[in-house]
Enzyme design. Structure first.
Site, PDB file in Angstrom:
ATOM      1  N   LYS A  82     -47.613-112.399  33.784  1.00 36.11           N
ATOM      2  CA  LYS A  82     -48.936-113.042  33.795  1.00 36.11           C
ATOM      3  C   LYS A  82     -49.464-113.211  32.369  1.00 36.11           C
ATOM      4  CE  LYS A  82     -52.684-110.343  34.404  1.00 36.11           C
ATOM      5  NZ  LYS A  82     -53.813-110.353  33.475  1.00 36.11           N
ATOM      6  N   ASN A  83     -49.402-112.142  31.582  1.00 33.50           N
ATOM      7  CA  ASN A  83     -50.061-112.183  30.276  1.00 33.50           C
ATOM      8  C   ASN A  83     -49.322-113.040  29.264  1.00 33.50           C
ATOM      9  OD1 ASN A  83     -52.170-110.751  31.240  1.00 33.50           O
ATOM     10  ND2 ASN A  83     -51.500-108.764  30.417  1.00 33.50           N
ATOM     11  N   ARG A  87     -60.595-113.595  30.391  1.00 37.33           N
ATOM     12  CA  ARG A  87     -60.657-113.588  28.946  1.00 37.33           C
ATOM     13  C   ARG A  87     -59.605-114.482  28.277  1.00 37.33           C
ATOM     14  NH1 ARG A  87     -62.530-110.114  25.004  1.00 37.33           N
ATOM     15  NH2 ARG A  87     -60.937-109.637  23.476  1.00 37.33           N
ATOM     16  N   CYS A 104     -66.411-107.278  30.615  1.00 37.01           N
ATOM     17  CA  CYS A 104     -65.301-106.921  31.497  1.00 37.01           C
ATOM     18  C   CYS A 104     -65.443-105.467  31.898  1.00 37.01           C
ATOM     19  CB  CYS A 104     -64.008-107.145  30.735  1.00 37.01           C
ATOM     20  SG  CYS A 104     -62.586-106.578  31.635  1.00 37.01           S
ATOM     21  N   ARG A 125     -64.849-105.499  24.961  1.00 35.41           N
ATOM     22  CA  ARG A 125     -63.840-106.523  24.646  1.00 35.41           C
ATOM     23  C   ARG A 125     -64.392-107.743  23.889  1.00 35.41           C
ATOM     24  NH1 ARG A 125     -60.045-107.613  29.618  1.00 35.41           N
ATOM     25  NH2 ARG A 125     -58.473-107.948  28.033  1.00 35.41           N
ATOM     26  N   PRO A 126     -64.846-107.528  22.659  1.00 30.45           N
ATOM     27  CA  PRO A 126     -65.341-108.661  21.872  1.00 30.45           C
ATOM     28  C   PRO A 126     -64.220-109.594  21.417  1.00 30.45           C
ATOM     29  CG  PRO A 126     -65.379-106.629  20.572  1.00 30.45           C
ATOM     30  CD  PRO A 126     -64.896-106.254  21.935  1.00 30.45           C
ATOM     31  N   VAL A 127     -64.613-110.736  20.810  1.00 31.02           N
ATOM     32  CA  VAL A 127     -63.600-111.688  20.306  1.00 31.02           C
ATOM     33  C   VAL A 127     -63.764-111.913  18.799  1.00 31.02           C
ATOM     34  CG1 VAL A 127     -63.077-112.933  22.457  1.00 31.02           C
ATOM     35  CG2 VAL A 127     -65.079-113.608  21.102  1.00 31.02           C
ATOM     36  N   ASP A 128     -64.368-110.935  18.125  1.00 31.81           N
ATOM     37  CA  ASP A 128     -64.622-111.098  16.696  1.00 31.81           C
ATOM     38  C   ASP A 128     -63.345-111.349  15.885  1.00 31.81           C
ATOM     39  OD1 ASP A 128     -64.097-108.462  17.562  1.00 31.81           O
ATOM     40  OD2 ASP A 128     -64.815-107.614  15.675  1.00 31.81           O
ATOM     41  N   LEU A 129     -62.248-110.675  16.248  1.00 29.98           N
ATOM     42  CA  LEU A 129     -61.004-110.862  15.477  1.00 29.98           C
ATOM     43  C   LEU A 129     -60.447-112.273  15.668  1.00 29.98           C
ATOM     44  CD1 LEU A 129     -59.074-107.494  16.044  1.00 29.98           C
ATOM     45  CD2 LEU A 129     -60.754-108.065  14.299  1.00 29.98           C
ATOM     46  N   ASP A 169     -51.914-101.008  30.337  1.00 27.15           N
ATOM     47  CA  ASP A 169     -51.881-101.646  31.653  1.00 27.15           C
ATOM     48  C   ASP A 169     -51.067-100.849  32.680  1.00 27.15           C
ATOM     49  OD1 ASP A 169     -53.460-103.641  30.649  1.00 27.15           O
ATOM     50  OD2 ASP A 169     -51.879-105.134  30.481  1.00 27.15           O
ATOM     51  N   ARG A 214     -55.069-111.273  41.191  1.00 27.93           N
ATOM     52  CA  ARG A 214     -55.067-111.806  39.830  1.00 27.93           C
ATOM     53  C   ARG A 214     -53.729-111.557  39.138  1.00 27.93           C
ATOM     54  NH1 ARG A 214     -60.036-110.301  36.188  1.00 27.93           N
ATOM     55  NH2 ARG A 214     -58.723-111.602  34.882  1.00 27.93           N
TER      56      ARG A 214
HETATM   57  C1  EPZ Z   1     -54.336-108.170  26.468  1.00 30.27           C
HETATM   58  O1  EPZ Z   1     -55.745-108.185  26.390  1.00 30.27           O
HETATM   59  C2  EPZ Z   1     -53.988-108.187  27.924  1.00 30.27           C
HETATM   60  N1  EPZ Z   1     -54.556-109.381  28.552  1.00 30.27           N
HETATM   61  C3  EPZ Z   1     -54.543-106.946  28.614  1.00 30.27           C
HETATM   62  O2  EPZ Z   1     -54.108-106.952  29.958  1.00 30.27           O
HETATM   63  C4  EPZ Z   1     -53.982-105.712  27.925  1.00 30.27           C
HETATM   64  O3  EPZ Z   1     -54.580-104.565  28.484  1.00 30.27           O
HETATM   65  C5  EPZ Z   1     -54.296-105.761  26.426  1.00 30.27           C
HETATM   66  O4  EPZ Z   1     -53.793-107.000  25.858  1.00 30.27           O
HETATM   67  C6  EPZ Z   1     -53.683-104.609  25.644  1.00 30.27           C
HETATM   68  O5  EPZ Z   1     -52.304-104.593  25.827  1.00 30.27           O
HETATM   69  C7  EPZ Z   1     -53.940-110.555  28.421  1.00 30.27           C
HETATM   70  O6  EPZ Z   1     -52.931-110.692  27.765  1.00 30.27           O
HETATM   71  C8  EPZ Z   1     -54.525-111.696  29.166  1.00 30.27           C
HETATM   72  P1  EPZ Z   1     -56.467-106.751  22.775  1.00 30.27           P
HETATM   73  P2  EPZ Z   1     -56.487-108.497  25.013  1.00 30.27           P
HETATM   74  O7  EPZ Z   1     -57.076-107.869  22.024  1.00 30.27           O
HETATM   75  O8  EPZ Z   1     -55.679-109.463  24.253  1.00 30.27           O
HETATM   76  C9  EPZ Z   1     -60.476-104.839  20.936  1.00 30.27           C
HETATM   77  C10 EPZ Z   1     -54.382-106.822  32.302  1.00 30.27           C
HETATM   78  O9  EPZ Z   1     -54.733-105.937  33.116  1.00 30.27           O
HETATM   79  N2  EPZ Z   1     -60.771-106.157  20.366  1.00 30.27           N
HETATM   80  O10 EPZ Z   1     -55.124-106.252  22.348  1.00 30.27           O
HETATM   81  O11 EPZ Z   1     -57.873-108.836  25.349  1.00 30.27           O
HETATM   82  C11 EPZ Z   1     -60.523-104.794  22.443  1.00 30.27           C
HETATM   83  O12 EPZ Z   1     -61.837-104.642  22.896  1.00 30.27           O
HETATM   84  C12 EPZ Z   1     -55.115-107.027  30.999  1.00 30.27           C
HETATM   85  O13 EPZ Z   1     -53.433-107.602  32.508  1.00 30.27           O
HETATM   86  C13 EPZ Z   1     -61.861-106.304  19.533  1.00 30.27           C
HETATM   87  O14 EPZ Z   1     -62.601-105.359  19.255  1.00 30.27           O
HETATM   88  O15 EPZ Z   1     -56.421-107.072  24.339  1.00 30.27           O
HETATM   89  C14 EPZ Z   1     -59.617-103.622  22.765  1.00 30.27           C
HETATM   90  O16 EPZ Z   1     -60.331-102.432  22.637  1.00 30.27           O
HETATM   91  C15 EPZ Z   1     -56.306-106.166  30.857  1.00 30.27           C
HETATM   92  N3  EPZ Z   1     -62.103-107.559  18.994  1.00 30.27           N
HETATM   93  C16 EPZ Z   1     -58.558-103.706  21.655  1.00 30.27           C
HETATM   94  O17 EPZ Z   1     -59.127-104.517  20.634  1.00 30.27           O
HETATM   95  C17 EPZ Z   1     -61.321-108.623  19.255  1.00 30.27           C
HETATM   96  O18 EPZ Z   1     -61.592-109.724  18.753  1.00 30.27           O
HETATM   97  C18 EPZ Z   1     -57.241-104.332  22.077  1.00 30.27           C
HETATM   98  O19 EPZ Z   1     -57.495-105.538  22.771  1.00 30.27           O
HETATM   99  C19 EPZ Z   1     -60.201-108.454  20.106  1.00 30.27           C
HETATM  100  C20 EPZ Z   1     -59.939-107.207  20.657  1.00 30.27           C
END
Ligand code: EPZ
Length: 424
Positions: A22-23, A93, A117, A122-126, A309, A401
């Site tokens: 999925k991801n 997201r 969520c 889960r911000p998108v700042d990065l 996950d 999902r």
């Molecule tokens: C992906 O989410 C996956 N989703 C998640 O799977 C998975 O848990 C996660 O990676 C970690 O492996 C998809 O691929 C669709 P991150 P993502 O950016 O990309 C913080 C599932 O159940 N962060 O690696 O959103 C964030 O809050 C889902 O299938 C910021 O602070 O994860 C988290 O604490 C759930 N700012 C950490 O980084 C940002 O801009 C890692 O998140 C981006 C992230």
């Protein structure tokens, strides 16, 4: 709303086939926006999330067709207005990852920020900082990111302060059409990143180092179409493996990649489960003949560490283990929502911030439960399979999902599980 009824206690036996990830699928679908030629994705899962993404892409002007069940053809010949409205983004997201490709292809875009969520802020700042480093001008207004790159995107040196899967993928999706070279440092190394890079490279992109912490992308002026097979879903494979650990049995998990789950196999062997790679690492045999597993501690980490996950599913196994287990969640700040629900089945779990202590009990007992996210929901299914009596799992739209045919696959392995429609 449907629910799932499980009569626990049956060991699992037989074979189960794993779908495409999925991801990975969701980001590969976003990649279709980068070319006016068709992108053909095979081994595509059919999930609520992939349907939702298809809906958004159709709104953006992409023709999306599903063929032969597991093949999807996406053709972004001409795009409509690059506007992704709240209603088509808020539920998921990964939809936010259309911003970079839209910006790269159209020079401007307006994309709703993803909603909050259940597993954390889960911000998108990065994501936004990476796009800005490549020359995007971004304003946040009324819940939308308004982005423009009047002179096009350019290469940049981007060093992520911590590992983010989504931001690494987003930066890669934007950089492939940027002018010059982009270097991503402290990049995520998940197999889904490598899968996206492989697909983009066959479309004509120049990406090196995917799968390592430093990725170099040399921008090209255009991308073509391609035919790409989605990588197997390591989280689905790991979920079935942990289900066998919980119930006992002997199951062959097919169409997966053994090498993508090293951290899980390490923990499974530590709790006394036999794990055997078969068919040159394309299938895994899981055998568990003890009444209860041993307990082991766990800490989630970015790949190649133990995946967040699979944390909830491992916790479900630990509920009946012999001994106590300390589970530490380091990726998300609020990902123990399954703990109180597992306790309804008789589990002994204490949560302190990012750490949970699970003291194994000899038996779990069926009860009505519900969950707030996908992986938490499936952990309740695993616990229900291992419990005595009937467990009723509510709010199962979360399961749809990310797990295609969950009841069908578990029934075929000998579980007593069925979906029941509930009149609303
Ligand atoms: C992906 O989410 C996956 N989703 C998640 O799977 C998975 O848990 C996660 O990676 C970690 O492996 C998809 O691929 C669709 P991150 P993502 O950016 O990309 C913080 C599932 O159940 N962060 O690696 O959103 C964030 O809050 C889902 O299938 C910021 O602070 O994860 C988290 O604490 C759930 N700012 C950490 O980084 C940002 O801009 C890692 O998140 C981006 C992230």
């Amino acid at each position: 709303m449907d629910r799932i009824l499980i009569n626990g206690g049956n060991p699992l036996q037989g074979k189960v086939r794993i779908n495409g990830a999925k991801n990975s699928a969701l980001k590969l679908m976003a990649a279709a926006l980068l070319s006016d030629e068709p992108l053909v994705l095979t081994n595509m899962p059919d999930l609520a999330d992939t349907r939702f993404m298809a809906h958004l892409l159709a709104h953006l002007g992409v023709t999306v067709t599903r063929e032969n069940g597991t093949q999807m053809v996406l053709h972004a010949k001409a795009l409509a207005e690059p506007f992704a409205p709240y209603d088509l983004v808020r539920k998921m997201r990964a939809t936010f990852n259309v911003l970079g490709p839209l910006l790269a292809r159209c020079g401007f875009a307006r994309v709703s920020l993803p909603g909050g969520c259940a597993i954390g802020a889960r911000p998108v700042d990065l994501h936004l900082k990476a796009l800005e480093a490549m020359g995007a001008q971004i304003e946040l207004e009324e819940g939308y990111a308004l982005a423009k790159a009047p002179k096009g995107l350019h290469g940049a040196q981007i060093s992520f302060p911590f590992v983010s899967v989504g931001a690494t993928e987003h930066a890669m999706l934007a950089a492939v059409l940027a002018k010059g070279e982009t270097v991503l440092d402290n990049a995520a190394r998940e197999p889904e990143i490598t899968d996206l890079a492989n697909c983009l490279n066959t479309m004509g992109a120049k990406i090196e180092g995917a799968g390592s912490a430093s990725i170099t992308i040399t921008g090209v002026s255009s991308l073509g179409g391609t035919n790409h097979r989605v990588v197997p879903d390591r989280i689905e494979a790991g979920t079935y493996a942990l289900a066998v650990a919980a119930t006992g049995g002997d199951v062959c998990i097919e169409n997966c990649t053994y090498a993508h789950l090293g951290a899980l196999w390490d923990r499974m062997r530590a709790i006394g489960v036999s794990v055997e790679s078969q068919q040159e690492g394309k299938s895994v045999r899981i055998t568990q003949h003890n009444d209860r597993c041993a307990a082991a501690d766990l800490e989630t980490q970015a790949y190649p560490g133990f995946p967040t996950d699979l944390q909830a599913q491992f916790m479900a196994v630990m509920c009946r283990a012999e001994g106590a287990s300390i589970i530490r969640e380091t990726i998300f700040e609020n990902r123990f929502m399954h703990a109180p629900e597992l306790s309804r089945l008789g589990a002994d779990i204490t949560v302190h911030g990012r750490e949970a202590v699970v003291r194994g009990v000899p038996a779990l007992h069926g009860a009505p439960v519900m969950a707030t996210d996908l992986r938490a929901s499936v952990s309740l299914v695993i616990a229900g399979l291992a419990a005595q009596g009937q467990t009723e799992v509510n709010r199962i739209y979360h399961l749809d999902r990310g797990f295609e045919g969950l009841e069908r696959k578990l029934s075929a392995l000998g579980a007593d599980i069925k979906r029941v429609a509930v009149a609303t």
